[in-house]
Each structure stands twice: as C-alpha cells, then as structure tokens.
Design a protein around this motif. Structure first.
Motif, PDB file in Angstrom:
ATOM      1  N   ALA A  77      37.700  -2.464  17.111  1.00 20.01           N
ATOM      2  CA  ALA A  77      38.916  -1.641  17.064  1.00 20.01           C
ATOM      3  C   ALA A  77      39.404  -1.492  15.629  1.00 20.01           C
ATOM      4  O   ALA A  77      39.830  -0.403  15.215  1.00 20.01           O
ATOM      5  CB  ALA A  77      40.000  -2.259  17.936  1.00 20.01           C
ATOM      6  N   TYR A  80      37.182   1.008  13.811  1.00 22.05           N
ATOM      7  CA  TYR A  80      37.482   2.396  14.176  1.00 22.05           C
ATOM      8  C   TYR A  80      38.853   2.830  13.668  1.00 22.05           C
ATOM      9  O   TYR A  80      39.074   4.024  13.419  1.00 22.05           O
ATOM     10  CB  TYR A  80      37.363   2.573  15.691  1.00 22.05           C
ATOM     11  N   LYS A  81      39.750   1.881  13.477  1.00 18.18           N
ATOM     12  CA  LYS A  81      41.020   2.207  12.832  1.00 18.18           C
ATOM     13  C   LYS A  81      40.774   2.673  11.406  1.00 18.18           C
ATOM     14  O   LYS A  81      41.373   3.653  10.938  1.00 18.18           O
ATOM     15  CB  LYS A  81      41.938   0.985  12.826  1.00 18.18           C
ATOM     16  N   GLN A  86      40.330   7.357  16.701  1.00 19.85           N
ATOM     17  CA  GLN A  86      41.341   6.803  17.588  1.00 19.85           C
ATOM     18  C   GLN A  86      40.844   6.590  19.019  1.00 19.85           C
ATOM     19  O   GLN A  86      41.157   5.555  19.627  1.00 19.85           O
ATOM     20  CB  GLN A  86      42.604   7.659  17.579  1.00 19.85           C
ATOM     21  N   ARG A  89      38.909   3.467  19.042  1.00 19.76           N
ATOM     22  CA  ARG A  89      39.812   2.340  18.761  1.00 19.76           C
ATOM     23  C   ARG A  89      40.555   1.938  20.020  1.00 19.76           C
ATOM     24  O   ARG A  89      40.657   0.738  20.342  1.00 19.76           O
ATOM     25  CB  ARG A  89      40.800   2.746  17.662  1.00 19.76           C
TER      26      ARG A  89
END
Length: 203
Positions: A77, A80-81, A86, A89
């Motif tokens: 997460a 992906y942030k 999003q 994430r």
C-alpha cells in the motif's frame, strides 16, 4: 534543509552500500527464487532506493508465498501511495486490515474512502473501529455524520453520547456540530453537546 557536502557524500555511500547489498541478494535469489526471506529483504531494499516497480514485484511474489502477512500488504500500500496508484493502494490496505487490524491503517483507508465518496465503505470500516477512534482524530464526529446520512439516527446519538464527546471543549468539536448533524440544528435548540444529551434523554 538541503544536505551539505558531507551529508551528500554520506547519502552516496549509503546508496552504494544498498546497491551492493541488492546485487548480492539478487544473486542469491537467482539460486532460490521462492525464498520468502530473500524476496522480503530485496523488496525492502528496492523500496528504500525508490525503485517502486521492482519493490512491488518482489513483495507481490512474497505475499503469494506468505499470504497471511498483513504487514507485507501494508508495505505494498505504501509503494502504491508513492506511485499514485490509488485503486491498488486501497486494495492492499483492505488486504492488510483483513489480516492485521490496525487503527492507523484503518484511518488511512477511511480517508481514501472519504476522498472517493465511498460513504458506505467508510461507515462499515469506521464502525468496526468505533471503540478505538478518538475525538481528537475527528473520526467520532465523522462516524456520527455517516450514521445520520445512512438513516441510523439513534446509532449516531449513541456515538455522540460517548463521555469524551459530551465533555469535550469547543476546540475539539471545531464548530462542526450543526454542520454535521441536521437533527441537532438550531431550530431544535441543540447547538451544543449538552443539547444532544438533552434530546437523547427524551428519545
């Protein structure tokens, strides 16, 4: 502040060490491609060097082997942030919380649901952590707002009857009472927490 010359040299040396470590780990991984410890270590190392694509690939391989590791999904997460992805994430936070409940991660996911106007998902998530959220975080008031929006007025009243809400100073409520709860609006003379308590006692 910007790093000074000596600090830059230190950063470069650290990056060189990290690159050397990665080279060694990659060699070992070539011999043992399904070693979860190597996959995790390499994923962390690439993440520290901001190579998000390779870090994500390695940690995905790791969770395929150890699917119950909630922290690994939280690491995905974070990756992906950093890349601005999003949807992934959100998906990784959901996977992480399903394996390792965390108030911090739940608040992060609730914020994403709020940004995306996924109020049903936001309510479901926050209600699971209702006993843990604090007034300072703003989530107690947010949870009450969501209950009202979904027609659960009495549940919202119960949330707002928490002792810390009734005793809260104005600075913690932030003047949000009337804006958040139409059922406590001025026409009913309920602009304060004490007014909320008064109405609740009559329900």
């Amino acid at each position: 502040h910007s790093p000074r010359r000596g600090e830059w040299f230190s950063i470069m040396r650290d990056d060189d060490k990290q690159a050397q470590l990665i080279e060694q780990l990659e060699g070992r991984l070539a011999l043992s491609p399904n070693d979860p410890e190597l996959l995790a270590a390499l994923g962390r190392s690439y993440g520290e060097l901001h190579n998000s694509r390779r870090a994500a690939e390695l940690i995905q391989r790791y969770v395929a082997i150890r699917p119950d590791d909630g922290e690994a999904f939280a690491q995905l997460a974070d990756i992906y942030k950093s890349t601005g992805d999003q949807p992934r994430r959100i998906a990784m936070l959901q996977q992480s919380l399903g394996r390792k409940p965390s108030l911090t991660r739940a608040m992060e996911l609730a914020g994403l649901y709020h940004d995306n106007q996924q109020t049903g998902d936001e309510l479901e998530l926050l209600s699971q952590y209702e006993s843990k959220v604090t007034l300072e975080s703003g989530l107690v008031l947010r949870l009450a707002q969501l209950y009202v929006a979904h027609g659960e007025r009495e549940t919202a009243l119960r949330v707002l009857m928490r002792p810390e809400v009734l005793a809260a100073p104005k600075r913690l409520l932030g003047g949000q009472e009337e804006r958040l709860y139409p059922l406590f609006a001025k026409p009913h003379g309920l602009g304060t927490a004490s007014g909320i308590a008064q109405q609740t006692s009559q329900v």
